[in-house]
Scaffold this motif. Structure first.
Motif: not given
Lengths: 393, 308, 115
Positions: B91-97
């Motif tokens: 949903q594009g709510k988190l950037a980090a892996d």
């Protein structure tokens, strides 16, 4: 506002979950909740929700994964019934003590054994001391409305506790009713974007969840849970008012029906209260001053409001669809007597344990119970404090 | 090629000040595993020694996101966190892996957590489950588990007048997990840190679930000297009691082969939990263990295409 | 309830849910007092293989720029694995009683360094 549509209780629950569009649902099928899981799986398969669905291998894992997802900053839900809730038990407590705002519909069914798939409240009542909020509803509309409101209550920063939304198995879950769902956009606006207070998936703030909490701090954390529940009393009313403005449907701690001038009254939970309302109407036609309290909020228990509502009642029948096996009445009965003990009025109370394992209770049964209360009012004596109503001798 | 000097560059994700016993193998395993992790990581730990000793409120030894839920559900709990991650990413709510690693002892993995582990492996969550296998319920006081070796003396498989310790062979969990058709499964030892580090790296790279079973010394339960932990762990490998191997997409590879296997007596003798095997009344038990180890090794050779 | 508990924070002043938001604060808890023997490290004998660092259960081998620089006595529990595994005999276990190193001083020094 959407038009009225015909849905079963389970369809109404699944629709509410679809409109909430949670980030994660982890659930396991169990009668009579199964349909909710199936319908929701179809929403996922059709791509109409953003939800990632975890097809866990047990209810224990359903609650465990829901706890993990919620701790991971997701809006997370599950749903269950009876033995499924029993299998979750350990983690149900952990969800509350970890302050995770999980919403879980429970389609109420008798706990084994012997195994039985039909409605009673032994499942939910067993979890009454787990630290969850517990909402009950009379019909599919109430269950639907409660799920939507439960999300706001759970996620409120002053509450931060999970909420169990109870709905009667089969009687409501499998019966078709007309319900008025909200428009998708109205729900989105009402629940808002979820902003977790803490998250395992926050790279800037690494947090330890679930430490070993010994004599020096465990008690403080328990006291905090009580604080959350104290705040919930206010939040339940606030969210109810907001929901009323949106829908015109009124939800508080309980519904008072023809109670203002009533002398005899029943208090109980869920679908039976719909039938009891009709019984009140019939008795009123005869000039009998009967009334009703349809209790919505069982945890936390709305003590003060009930004391006020019951102040002019002479005889109160307490309807329990579960037993405590304490030989001292059902779970609601215990709460009510505890509530009224210091009240100082002359209210007489009678407990009816009924409907275990799905045993029917109909209009004439409830009218009969009211007439028994009337008899107590007239001769001033309670013959039998705890009655097993509808069991064959 | 993994070098220790390179591994020291990462700030350790487990701090000192944890309260595991002197000479415990569990923290050695956690330390070595986490040194190769480059992404932010969420750790889940099953109830047990590692969990209670590293998170005594208000202290935590974890310099990373950490969750303990209960005894039997580290795998299902972490599968929930991993699902939250996928959902929020999508949903594009988190950037980090992120990486996801669960640790459980043998009790929480072989026994009570077995169902949750099997479920998580079957569903395909991208998480690494590391079992630190010390062969008994050490946290509650050395009770037998399904990982306890045959003949071992534990508090629930005690040596008595008629029963000489545990009567069942240990469950081969590594092979059972491999039967889930997950992309990476391995068995490792902290003595062989290079082999173990490489396996953790590989496990984190696969696009699915992975599992590593690691032998973990318990000086209390094994009745061994605190300072001999790595020595005895090495002997387990040199005697073929604990072979080092990996199963990649169903293919077995032995990752370390002793030049000449040492006799199991070298593994049994230093451990107090096997002391009774050397009593006159129990003659033949050591030989029976040797035969079992030989059979297991032959099977492993066969599985890895090296049958003699 | 002990005096010590009274000195601790009340329920209003700690994060909810038992969460610990200060990651790795166990470092403040010193387990060095468990020791009955301590490892003495010799810079001269050390060949910098780092095995002691890899095998230490207490994360107590201090390393800087890839080189061992000493032992963190605030956390070392004295198991002796480091000395047992050292291929160069650069670590020697000596009894705390016979140690000529002032224990208090060592711990204070360590604290200074980590602050």
């Amino acid at each position: 506002m959407s038009e009225q549509i015909a849905l079963t209780g389970n369809e109404a629950l699944a629709l509410a979950m679809k409109q909430i569009n949670p980030d994660v649902v982890a659930a396991y099928p169990i009668t009579p909740q199964t349909e909710v899981v199936q319908l929701f799986s179809q929403f996922v398969a059709d791509g109409v929700v953003d939800t990632e669905f975890v097809t866990v291998e047990s209810e224990h894992s359903a609650m465990s994964a829901t706890v993990g997802a919620s701790a991971g900053g997701a809006r997370a839900m599950t749903a269950t019934s009876a033995n499924g809730l029993a299998l979750m038990w350990e983690i149900v407590y952990i969800a509350a003590s970890t302050r995770l705002p999980i919403v879980m519909p429970v389609v109420n069914r008798a706990l084994s054994g012997p195994i039985n798939i039909h409605c009673d409240h032994s499942d939910a009542m067993g979890a009454r001391d787990s630290g969850w909020l517990q909402l009950f509803g009379e019909n599919a509309q109430a269950a639907y409305d409660n799920v939507i409101q439960a999300l706001r209550i759970a996620e409120h920063r002053d509450v931060m506790l999970p909420v169990m939304v109870n709905m009667d198995g089969f009687i409501i879950s499998h019966a078709v009713e007309n319900i008025k769902p909200l428009a998708d956009q109205d729900i989105r606006d009402f629940i808002g974007e979820y902003q977790p207070a803490y998250s395992l998936l926050d790279p800037d703030q690494t947090t330890t969840y679930g430490p070993l909490d010994l004599q020096d701090f465990y008690f403080e954390h328990k006291r905090q849970q009580v604080d959350g529940l104290e705040h919930a009393l206010e939040v339940v009313l606030d969210i109810g008012r907001e929901f009323y403005q949106l829908t015109g449907r009124d939800y508080g701690y309980f519904e008072k029906y023809r109670l203002d001038d009533a002398e005899i009254a029943l208090i109980g939970l869920a679908s039976t209260m719909g039938t009891a309302r009709e019984a009140v109407n019939n008795l009123r036609k005869e000039g009998i001053k009967a009334g009703l309290i349809n209790l919505r909020l069982f945890r936390p228990f709305p003590v003060q409001a009930l004391r006020e509502a019951l102040q002019d009642i002479k005889v109160l029948g307490v309807m329990d669809r579960a037993d405590t096996f304490s030989l001292n009445g059902g779970p609601l009965f215990g709460e009510i007597r505890n509530t009224l003990f210091d009240f100082g009025n002359k209210l007489k109370i009678v407990n009816y344990i009924y409907g275990l394992g799905g045993r029917d209770i109909n209009l004439s049964d409830l009218e009969g119970i009211f007439r028994q209360l009337l008899e107590v009012k007239e001769n001033g004596k309670v013959k039998q404090l705890v009655n097993y109503y509808g069991v064959r001798e | 090629m993994v070098k220790l000097k390179d591994l020291t560059k990462n700030k350790g994700l487990l701090s000192g000040g944890h309260r595991l016993c002197q000479g415990c193998g569990a923290s050695v395993i956690v330390h070595q595993a986490l040194q190769v992790v480059e992404n932010p990581v969420v750790i889940a730990v099953a109830t047990g020694c590692l969990e209670v000793s590293t998170t005594i409120y208000p202290f935590t030894a974890w310099r990373t996101s950490f969750i303990h839920n209960a005894f039997e559900n580290a795998a299902s709990t972490l599968s929930g966190v991993e699902t939250a991650y996928r959902s929020l990413k999508k949903q594009g709510k988190l950037a980090a892996d992120y990486n996801f690693i669960a640790f459980g002892g043998d009790g929480g993995t072989y026994d009570i957590g077995f169902q949750a582990l099997s479920g998580a492996m079957e569903r395909g969550h991208r998480l690494l489950y590391i079992c630190y296998d010390n062969g008994a319920y050490m946290n509650t006081g050395i009770q037998r588990s399904s990982a306890t070796p045959w003949g071992a003396n534990t508090t629930t498989s005690p040596v008595g007048k008629v029963i000489p310790g545990k009567k069942q062979y240990r469950k081969e969990l590594t092979e059972i997990i491999a039967a889930h058709n997950v992309p990476y499964v391995a068995q490792a030892s902290p003595y062989h840190w290079k082999d173990f580090s490489r396996k953790v790296k590989k496990a984190l790279e696969v696009a699915g679930p992975s599992f590593i079973n690691v032998l973990s010394v318990c000086p209390r339960g094994w009745r061994t000297a605190e300072n001999k932990g790595m020595e005895i762990t090495k002997i387990a490998v040199e005697t073929n009691v604990w072979p080092l191997y990996e199963i990649e997409d169903g293919e077995y590879h032995i990752t370390y082969k002793p030049k000449k296997a040492r006799p199991v007596i070298e593994w049994l003798k230093p451990q107090g939990r096997f002391k009774h095997l050397f009593a006159e009344a129990n003659t033949g038990m050591v030989e029976q263990i040797q035969q079992h180890v030989n059979r297991r090794w032959q099977k492993l050779l066969k599985l890895s295409g090296q049958a003699q | 309830m002990s005096k010590e508990d009274n000195a601790k924070k009340g329920w209003r002043d700690i994060p909810i849910g038992g969460l610990i938001t200060e990651s790795g604060n166990a470092e403040k808890y010193h387990t060095g007092s468990w020791r009955i023997k301590r490892p003495l490290w010799s810079r001269e004998k050390c060949i910098q293989c780092l095995f002691c660092w890899a095998y230490c259960p207490d994360l107590a081998i201090e390393v800087e720029d890839g080189l061992v620089i000493g032992v963190d006595y605030a956390h070392c529990k004295g198991c002796g694995i480091c000395a047992n595994q050292c291929p160069a005999q650069a670590l020697e276990m000596i009894s705390e009683d016979k140690s000529d190193v002032n224990d208090d001083k060592a711990e204070v020094d360590h604290e200074k360094k980590t602050e």
